[in-house]
Design a protein around this motif. Structure first.
Motif, short mmCIF file in Angstrom:
data_model
loop_
_atom_site.label_atom_id
_atom_site.label_comp_id
_atom_site.label_asym_id
_atom_site.label_seq_id
_atom_site.Cartn_x
_atom_site.Cartn_y
_atom_site.Cartn_z
N ALA A 161 0.83 -1.34 0.03
CA ALA A 161 0.09 -0.08 -0.06
C ALA A 161 0.93 1.62 0.09
O ALA A 161 -0.07 2.44 -0.14
N ASP B 257 2.95 4.74 -1.57
CA ASP B 257 2.28 4.78 -2.81
C ASP B 257 3.37 5.76 -3.07
O ASP B 257 3.46 7.22 -3.65
N TYR B 258 4.87 6.00 -2.22
CA TYR B 258 5.50 7.06 -1.98
C TYR B 258 7.01 6.35 -1.61
O TYR B 258 6.98 6.42 -0.14
N ARG C 87 7.28 8.58 -6.61
CA ARG C 87 5.87 8.42 -6.23
C ARG C 87 5.48 6.86 -7.39
O ARG C 87 6.71 6.65 -8.11
N ASN D 98 6.52 5.86 2.13
CA ASN D 98 5.50 6.32 3.13
C ASN D 98 4.19 5.68 3.09
O ASN D 98 3.36 5.26 2.20
N LEU D 99 3.74 5.22 4.65
CA LEU D 99 2.49 4.40 4.46
C LEU D 99 1.44 5.46 4.68
O LEU D 99 0.90 5.07 4.92
N GLY D 100 1.67 6.61 4.86
CA GLY D 100 0.41 8.00 4.57
C GLY D 100 -0.03 7.71 5.96
O GLY D 100 0.57 6.95 7.00
N TYR D 101 -0.81 8.85 6.42
CA TYR D 101 -1.17 8.06 7.61
C TYR D 101 -2.79 9.30 8.20
O TYR D 101 -2.85 9.89 8.56
N GLY E 107 -3.86 12.04 5.67
CA GLY E 107 -3.57 12.63 5.46
C GLY E 107 -2.70 14.14 5.72
O GLY E 107 -2.32 15.18 5.67
N ALA E 108 -2.82 14.26 7.61
CA ALA E 108 -2.39 14.70 8.28
C ALA E 108 -0.73 14.82 8.74
O ALA E 108 -0.47 15.98 8.76
N THR E 109 -0.64 13.90 8.29
CA THR E 109 0.98 13.51 8.43
C THR E 109 1.53 12.21 7.70
O THR E 109 1.12 11.72 6.61
N ASN E 110 2.41 11.98 7.16
CA ASN E 110 2.89 11.03 7.16
C ASN E 110 4.38 9.73 8.06
O ASN E 110 4.57 10.51 8.58
N LYS E 111 3.72 8.86 7.60
CA LYS E 111 5.11 7.62 8.67
C LYS E 111 5.15 7.35 7.45
O LYS E 111 4.85 6.02 7.08
N LEU E 112 7.34 7.09 7.74
CA LEU E 112 8.02 6.67 6.75
C LEU E 112 8.63 5.64 7.53
O LEU E 112 8.99 5.74 8.52
N PHE F 210 11.44 3.24 7.84
CA PHE F 210 13.32 3.41 7.07
C PHE F 210 13.95 1.87 6.64
O PHE F 210 13.19 0.65 7.99
N THR G 280 4.84 19.47 9.65
CA THR G 280 4.43 18.65 11.14
C THR G 280 5.82 18.31 11.22
O THR G 280 6.77 18.37 10.94
N TYR H 183 8.56 15.85 14.45
CA TYR H 183 8.02 14.03 14.72
C TYR H 183 9.87 14.05 15.16
O TYR H 183 10.87 14.76 15.17
N TYR I 16 12.81 10.45 15.98
CA TYR I 16 12.39 9.48 15.57
C TYR I 16 13.89 9.33 16.20
O TYR I 16 14.27 9.68 17.07
N LEU J 179 16.47 3.05 11.91
CA LEU J 179 15.70 4.72 12.63
C LEU J 179 14.08 3.78 12.50
O LEU J 179 13.36 3.62 11.83
N ILE K 115 0.54 10.61 15.41
CA ILE K 115 1.53 9.14 15.61
C ILE K 115 1.70 9.19 16.80
O ILE K 115 2.69 10.37 17.86
N GLY L 146 -0.25 18.32 4.88
CA GLY L 146 -0.58 16.76 4.04
C GLY L 146 0.70 15.95 4.29
O GLY L 146 0.36 14.45 4.35
N GLY L 147 1.73 16.49 4.79
CA GLY L 147 3.04 15.08 4.20
C GLY L 147 3.05 14.15 3.90
O GLY L 147 4.21 13.67 3.10
N ARG L 148 2.56 13.60 3.25
CA ARG L 148 2.09 12.02 2.11
C ARG L 148 2.72 12.52 0.69
O ARG L 148 2.42 14.45 0.42
#
Lengths: 115, 114
Positions: free
Chosen positions: A29, A31-32, A51, A93-96, A98-103, A105, B31, B33, B35, B43, B56, B97-99
């Motif tokens: 899933a 996408d980035y 992307r 990047n799993l996204g989260y 829309g408000a932020t993104n979860k990377l 690694f 935003t 974070y 880590y 990481l 998160i 927006g982050g994504r």
């Protein structure tokens, strides 16, 4: 899932050669994708991103290839220089919502450039 | 004119103490974070805040308490430090927006617990 190795995979190349660093990602899933370079004592530094609607993207001396079928990402560095020596991370990047993104690694690969 | 700056760069302290790490970004991002990078260079995200709101929390022990006084700052307070907290802690930021946006990292705070 996430993997932790006892030591970093290492790629040793001669100055001037091309380098290819590979990465397998875990979530279909995602996408980035981003490649980061981390030098000793520094934070991860953005190199290039891609992307999921693309399979190749080029920057200055770097190219990222994405193969969604096998969930594989690679970073190619042309004419590798001593200054390229560092640990390289791929991140998905799993996204989260829309408000932020979860990377997430990858484990990291140590690139050692021999003069 | 550092984009994401953390202080201190090194922090050596004894088990059981309480310590804070500060982070500031001048990129205008919404935003931020935190880590944690362990001795094997792995990481992993701990927290994310968007416009001062917690988004998160990756099952981090409640001894870790992030605080965001405004969207340009995200501090990390750690109570009752344990040996396993020894690591390098990185702050990062990204646009709202982050994504589909890369995160920009600070140079880390190396925390050593004696």
């Amino acid at each position: 899932g996430e993997s932790v190795g006892l030591h970093l995979p290492t790629l040793s190349v001669q100055e001037g050669d091309n380098s290819i660093i590979n990465c397998a990602y875990s979530n279909s899933a995602s996408d980035y994708f981003i490649w980061y370079k981390q030098e000793s004592g520094k934070g991860p530094q953005f190199i290039i991103d891609i992307r999921s609607n693309m399979d190749k993207r080029q920057g200055q001396r770097v190219t990222v290839l994405l193969n969604k079928t096998v969930k594989h990402l690679s970073l190619q560095i042309a004419a590798t220089q001593p200054g390229d020596s560092a640990v390289y991370f791929c991140a998905e990047n799993l996204g989260y919502g829309g408000a932020t993104n979860k990377l997430i690694f990858g484990t990291g690969t140590l690139l050692a450039v021999q003069p | 004119d550092t984009a994401v700056s953390q202080t201190p760069k090194y922090l050596v302290t004894q088990m059981g103490n309480d310590k804070s790490i500060k982070c500031e970004q001048n990129l205008g991002h919404d935003t931020m974070y935190w880590y944690k990078q362990d001795s094997k260079k792995f990481l992993k995200i701990m927290f994310s805040y968007n416009n001062k709101e917690l988004i998160i929390n990756e099952t981090v022990p409640n001894r870790f308490s992030p605080k965001s006084p405004d969207k340009a700052h995200l501090n990390l307070h750690i109570n009752s430090l344990e040996l396993g907290d020894s690591a390098v802690y990185f702050c990062a930021s990204s646009p709202a927006g982050g994504r589909g946006q890369p995160q920009h990292f600070g140079d880390g705070t190396r925390l050593s617990i004696l």
